[in-house]
Write an enzyme that holds these catalytic residues in place. Structure first.
Site, PDB file in Angstrom:
ATOM      1  N   GLU A 196      12.780   6.203   5.570  1.00  0.00           N
ATOM      2  CA  GLU A 196      12.719   5.252   4.441  1.00  0.00           C
ATOM      3  C   GLU A 196      13.187   5.922   3.145  1.00  0.00           C
ATOM      4  O   GLU A 196      12.487   5.902   2.128  1.00  0.00           O
ATOM      5  CB  GLU A 196      11.314   4.649   4.304  1.00  0.00           C
ATOM      6  CG  GLU A 196      10.941   3.821   5.518  1.00  0.00           C
ATOM      7  CD  GLU A 196       9.746   2.885   5.340  1.00  0.00           C
ATOM      8  OE1 GLU A 196       9.052   2.965   4.308  1.00  0.00           O
ATOM      9  OE2 GLU A 196       9.522   2.053   6.246  1.00  0.00           O
ATOM     10  N   GLU A 320      10.116   1.693  13.381  1.00  0.00           N
ATOM     11  CA  GLU A 320       8.822   1.197  12.892  1.00  0.00           C
ATOM     12  C   GLU A 320       8.818  -0.315  13.014  1.00  0.00           C
ATOM     13  O   GLU A 320       9.674  -0.990  12.432  1.00  0.00           O
ATOM     14  CB  GLU A 320       8.570   1.606  11.428  1.00  0.00           C
ATOM     15  CG  GLU A 320       8.244   3.080  11.286  1.00  0.00           C
ATOM     16  CD  GLU A 320       7.821   3.485   9.884  1.00  0.00           C
ATOM     17  OE1 GLU A 320       7.247   2.642   9.159  1.00  0.00           O
ATOM     18  OE2 GLU A 320       8.075   4.644   9.523  1.00  0.00           O
TER      19      GLU A 320
HETATM   20  O1  AHR Z   1       3.692   2.985   9.217  1.00  0.00           O
HETATM   21  C1  AHR Z   1       3.196   3.097   7.936  1.00  0.00           C
HETATM   22  C2  AHR Z   1       4.286   3.337   6.900  1.00  0.00           C
HETATM   23  O2  AHR Z   1       5.124   2.240   6.830  1.00  0.00           O
HETATM   24  C3  AHR Z   1       5.215   4.494   7.168  1.00  0.00           C
HETATM   25  O3  AHR Z   1       4.699   5.706   6.743  1.00  0.00           O
HETATM   26  C4  AHR Z   1       6.414   4.130   6.360  1.00  0.00           C
HETATM   27  O4  AHR Z   1       7.599   4.668   6.888  1.00  0.00           O
HETATM   28  C5  AHR Z   1       6.401   2.619   6.351  1.00  0.00           C
HETATM   29  O5  AHR Z   1       6.587   2.094   5.090  1.00  0.00           O
END
Ligand code: AHR
Length: 516
Positions: A196, A320
């Site tokens: 991210e 994710e």
């Molecule tokens: O999964 C929780 C968080 O969500 C992670 O650390 C981040 O990459 C995303 O914003």
């Protein structure tokens, strides 16, 4: 050809929930037109130094009364082995871009403590570091997916981590690893260059990140016997420009490009997201509607990737995904601990069906997160452990891992709520090496069963068996006192009919059928 979903408007809705007539739906499966392999890596997990995922969830330390092997919980490892977890992403998440791997090696008592500034401001003692993570992967029998630090780390630091992990030379980092008790290098196929980086990983513009990706990536070396699959940080949700820029400027240096998308009931990051367990049909519907956005995201990001990579060499890595609710009342807001209901089973089944159907481009996915954080497989409370409805969906979908995707066309009725509508059903179909055909189906409608007639072209099934995950209450979930409230049951409402089958899916259900 992938699964094509055609939706039709729902019929009249009867007054009471369980008196509702079944919707009418049809499916065509092209068993004679097998396409891509569904990578088992779609069934990957994510475990971050966040809340009680690593500490308590995985790591209890060798002196703990909780049964463990070199500090790692035996019950958790056994449960993850059962669902054949193919890979685990670590150490973050946002934590990855503030993690300095040298803090987490050597004698544990001497390791530096740091503050986990992103997640609750708690002290991170670094007792779970590189050796412990690799031990965990070896115990589970999965591949590591390591996310390096671009946001606050140096090129040299990332370069040295890869040398420490994978080099067998008489070199400084390989020798440091040997001094720390590991003679042979590990195999590390998947390495991500930041997380991210448009947000917690440095708030970069895509152009700036693309240059940084190329710079860091240059120094990730392939040591003999280890070829690194390089994952570039990809977009958040609908940020198609990020994908355009990365593909235009760095496609030839990456093997994978990531994508993150979470399903929030409210659809918004500000204010309350909604409770994990106390919800009504409005939030059931909105969560699933936001889940199905994944289909559009994967389709559109893939189409952009096609321009520079028409042969689909580069994988879309959805590293994710999952449902994100308000934390459980009374728990640390920075720990993201949430319960997991039948709704989460539908979120999991629908996302996995989408990834399977895009097996030509989606080469890995990692649900967030494995234990005690967000949409978990496992929840723990001291020595107790339970598996969630999401875990059961991963177990039911096991036959899809590394199976051959069979194209399918689903014509289904909409599920409408409060003037909005989504597709009522979703499906994916695969054939395993022994020739068995597996059909995974989700009925998102919480009140109407779904009648489905399927034409199975190119196969003549002789027997069928099935399993279903459902409950009377959409908020049904497992607790430490009642850990088996929700678990898959045998499913018998399916009949072979000619060259196909007919079935009736219960409302709010995930069903897996096996035809032999
Ligand atoms: O999964 C929780 C968080 O969500 C992670 O650390 C981040 O990459 C995303 O914003």
């Amino acid at each position: 050809m992938k699964t094509r979903i055609i939706t039709v408007a729902a019929g009249l809705v009867a007054a009471t929930a369980f008196a509702q007539p079944a919707t009418t739906n049809s499916l065509v499966i092209h068993a004679d037109a097998a396409t891509n392999r569904i990578s088992k890596n779609i069934y990957g997990q994510f475990s971050e130094h966040l809340g009680r995922c690593i500490y308590e969830g995985i790591w209890v330390g060798p002196d703990s009364p909780i049964p463990n092997t070199r500090g790692i919980r035996n019950d958790v490892v056994a449960a993850l082995k059962q669902i054949k977890v193919p890979n685990v992403r670590w150490p973050g998440g946002c934590f990855a871009d503030e993690y300095h791997w040298k803090d987490g090696i050597g004698a544990r008592a001497q390791r530096a403590s740091i503050i986990n500034t992103t997640w609750g401001g708690v002290v991170e003692n670094n007792h779970f570091g590189t050796h412990e993570f690799m031990d965990f992967c070896e115990q589970v029998g999965c591949e590591p997916v390591i996310c390096g630090n671009v946001g606050s780390g140096s090129v040299q630091e990332m370069m040295e981590w890869v040398e420490y992990l994978t080099s067998n030379a008489d070199s400084p980092m390989a020798n440091l690893r040997r001094r720390n008790g590991r003679d042979q290098p590990w195999k590390v196929r998947y390495f991500a260059v930041g997380n991210e980086n448009w947000g917690c990983g440095g708030n970069m513009r895509p152009e700036f990140y693309a240059d940084n990706f190329k710079r860091y990536n240059t120094f990730i070396k392939n040591y003999p016997g280890n070829n690194v699959y390089r994952v570039a940080c990809g977009a958040s949700g609908e940020d198609y420009n990020w994908t355009k820029v990365l593909m235009a400027s760095a496609a030839n240096q990456m093997n994978g490009l990531s994508l993150h998308h979470y399903s929030l009931p409210s659809g918004s990051w500000s204010g309350s997201k909604g409770s994990a367990t106390a919800f009504k049909e409005d939030q059931w519907f909105s969560t699933l509607r936001n889940t199905l956005l994944m289909e559009e995201l994967v389709t559109k990001h893939s189409a952009i990737m096609d321009q520079a990579d028409p042969r689909k060499r580069i994988g879309l890595i959805v590293d994710e995904w999952g449902a994100w609710y308000d934390v459980e009342p009374g728990t640390n807001p920075g720990f993201l601990y949430q319960q997991n209901t039948l709704r989460d089973a539908l979120v999991a089944g629908s996302n996995l069906n989408i990834f399977n159907n895009h097996a030509d481009r989606v080469k890995m996915a990692n649900i967030a997160q494995a234990i005690n954080v967000l949409q978990s497989m496992i929840l723990t409370e001291k020595e107790k452990m339970l598996v969630t409805p999401t875990y059961h969906v991963f177990a039911m979908f096991l036959p899809h891992q590394d199976a051959t995707l069979l194209p399918s066309e689903l014509t289904c009725e909409d599920y409408a709520f409060d003037g909005r509508k989504i597709s009522g059903l979703n499906v994916s179909v695969s054939r395993d090496p022994a020739g068995a055909v597996h059909v995974s189906l989700c009925n998102l409608n919480p009140t109407r069963p779904a009648r489905l007639r399927c034409d199975l072209q190119g196969a003549t099934p002789k027997s069928v068996s099935g399993r279903v995950l459902t409950a009377a209450d959409m908020t049904a979930h497992n607790t430490f006192d009642h850990p088996d409230t929700l678990k898959p049951e045998p499913f018998e409402k399916v009949e072979i009919a000619g060259n196909g089958f007919t079935t009736t899916l219960p409302p709010k259900s995930v069903v897996m059928l096996e035809f032999k």
